[in-house]
Scaffold this active site. Structure first.
Site, PDB file in Angstrom:
ATOM      1  CG  ASP A  47      45.994  48.500  42.413  1.00  0.00           C
ATOM      2  OD1 ASP A  47      47.028  48.842  41.810  1.00  0.00           O
ATOM      3  OD2 ASP A  47      45.722  47.309  42.682  1.00  0.00           O
ATOM      4  N   GLY A  48      43.979  52.512  43.711  1.00  0.00           N
ATOM      5  CA  GLY A  48      42.882  53.475  43.720  1.00  0.00           C
ATOM      6  C   GLY A  48      43.231  54.745  42.968  1.00  0.00           C
TER       7      GLY A  48
ATOM      8  CG  ASP B 133      34.434  47.159  40.882  1.00  0.00           C
ATOM      9  OD1 ASP B 133      34.148  48.330  41.197  1.00  0.00           O
ATOM     10  OD2 ASP B 133      35.199  46.457  41.567  1.00  0.00           O
TER      11      ASP B 133
ATOM     12  CG  ASP C 269      24.793  40.849  52.026  1.00  0.00           C
ATOM     13  OD1 ASP C 269      23.598  40.680  52.347  1.00  0.00           O
ATOM     14  OD2 ASP C 269      25.753  40.523  52.752  1.00  0.00           O
TER      15      ASP C 269
ATOM     16  CB  THR D 261      43.036  41.519  40.605  1.00  0.00           C
ATOM     17  OG1 THR D 261      43.159  42.821  40.021  1.00  0.00           O
ATOM     18  CG2 THR D 261      43.522  40.474  39.627  1.00  0.00           C
ATOM     19  N   GLY D 262      40.051  42.871  42.047  1.00  0.00           N
ATOM     20  CA  GLY D 262      39.605  43.769  43.103  1.00  0.00           C
ATOM     21  C   GLY D 262      38.502  43.156  43.954  1.00  0.00           C
TER      22      GLY D 262
ATOM     23  CB  SER E  80      35.106  40.810  41.061  1.00  0.00           C
ATOM     24  OG  SER E  80      34.609  39.616  40.493  1.00  0.00           O
ATOM     25  CG  MET E  81      40.427  37.726  43.892  1.00  0.00           C
ATOM     26  SD  MET E  81      42.182  38.156  43.689  1.00  0.00           S
ATOM     27  CE  MET E  81      42.355  39.468  44.902  1.00  0.00           C
TER      28      MET E  81
END
Length: 282
Positions: free
Chosen positions: A62-63, A137, A166, A177-178, A180-181
């Site tokens: 994904d990266g 994001d 934080d 799905t990254g 944030s999840m």
């Protein structure tokens, strides 16, 4: 489709075995191809002889997919990913079905999706400082000191809330799905047009995500610390290089005018992929 450029993560396909396999499928079909190597720290440069490609096929995880998609979006070129990583929410193709999947793409048997992206402008003393884009994001978080920060949230010019946390994640549906999840945010269907704000380790009981329209403009200001102490935080776009910001700095985030073009195969869906990944990694 007559020409596909392959962008290969040099770490994930070290001997170029998968790259050469895919090139063989494309050339057997009488189509044109080529490849370039990258890793997540490199800027992707499309050679002049490949700027006429009709799609970019990304080999990695994904990266790598995010890294290449941002470049492709600048050029208006659609992308499709082959998952050579672990989780692979964003990569459409798996290594065990490559020949038939490549054939479908070459025969134009696919669906084109447009995914929204974010643009973020950092202002210091009211002046533009740094601008970047994100398909996943924008993350603002504390640096090395083990203390929480105040993140003052404005929506369309109006103060909404101040998180003591934080950090704060502003994610697209694709990025839901990254990170944030992982921070407790909702999973969103990737073609939705909305933005998710999720606090990281908020120091309140009701520190839930906030879901906004894609038309909303978000401003996050780094607040002062105790006794008006000047605080330091870090900003990253899609997990890239960290940018230092300080109390009083503002990060202005909104939807970009143009989104990323993503190729999806007709027989696949986000919900099927999500179900499979949730079963594998529960």
């Amino acid at each position: 489709m007559e020409k596909i450029l392959i962008v290969t993560n040099s770490y994930k396909d070290k001997d170029l075995a998968v790259t050469k396999e895919i090139m063989g499928y494309i050339e057997e079909a009488g189509k044109r191809t080529g490849y370039i190597l990258t890793d997540l720290g490199d800027e992707i440069v499309i050679p002049e002889e490949h700027k006429d490609c009709e799609a970019i096929l990304v080999l990695g995880g994904d990266g790598t997919f995010i890294h290449a998609t941002k470049k492709a979006a600048e050029m208006g070129i659609p992308v499709v990913g082959v998952n050579l990583g672990s989780l692979g929410y964003l990569c459409e193709l798996e290594a065990d079905h490559l020949k038939e999947d490549i054939a479908s793409i070459l025969d134009d048997n696919y669906i084109m999706e447009e995914r929204m992206m974010l643009t973020g402008l950092i202002r210091r003393d009211g002046l533009p400082f740094i601008n970047d884009v994100a398909i996943n994001d924008v993350v603002i978080h504390r640096g090395g000191d083990l203390r929480v920060l105040n993140f003052i949230i404005y929506i369309n010019g109006q103060h909404l809330y101040t998180y003591t946390a934080d950090g704060v994640i502003v994610a697209t549906p694709t990025g839901s799905t990254g990170y944030s999840m992982s921070a407790g945010g909702p999973i969103v269907e990737p073609q939705a047009k909305l933005t998710v704000i999720t606090p990281i380790n908020p120091h309140i009981l009701n520190g839930k995500s906030i879901i906004l329209s894609s038309k909303d403009e978000i401003v996050i200001e780094i607040g002062d610390g105790r006794r008006t102490q000047r605080e330091e935080a870090l900003v990253t776009f899609d997990g890239g290089e960290s940018i230092k910001v300080y109390s009083g700095d503002r990060i202005e985030i909104k939807r970009t005018d143009k989104g990323a073009k993503i190729i999806r195969l007709n027989n696949k869906s986000f919900l099927k992929t999500l179900s499979k990944k949730m079963q594998e990694y529960r």
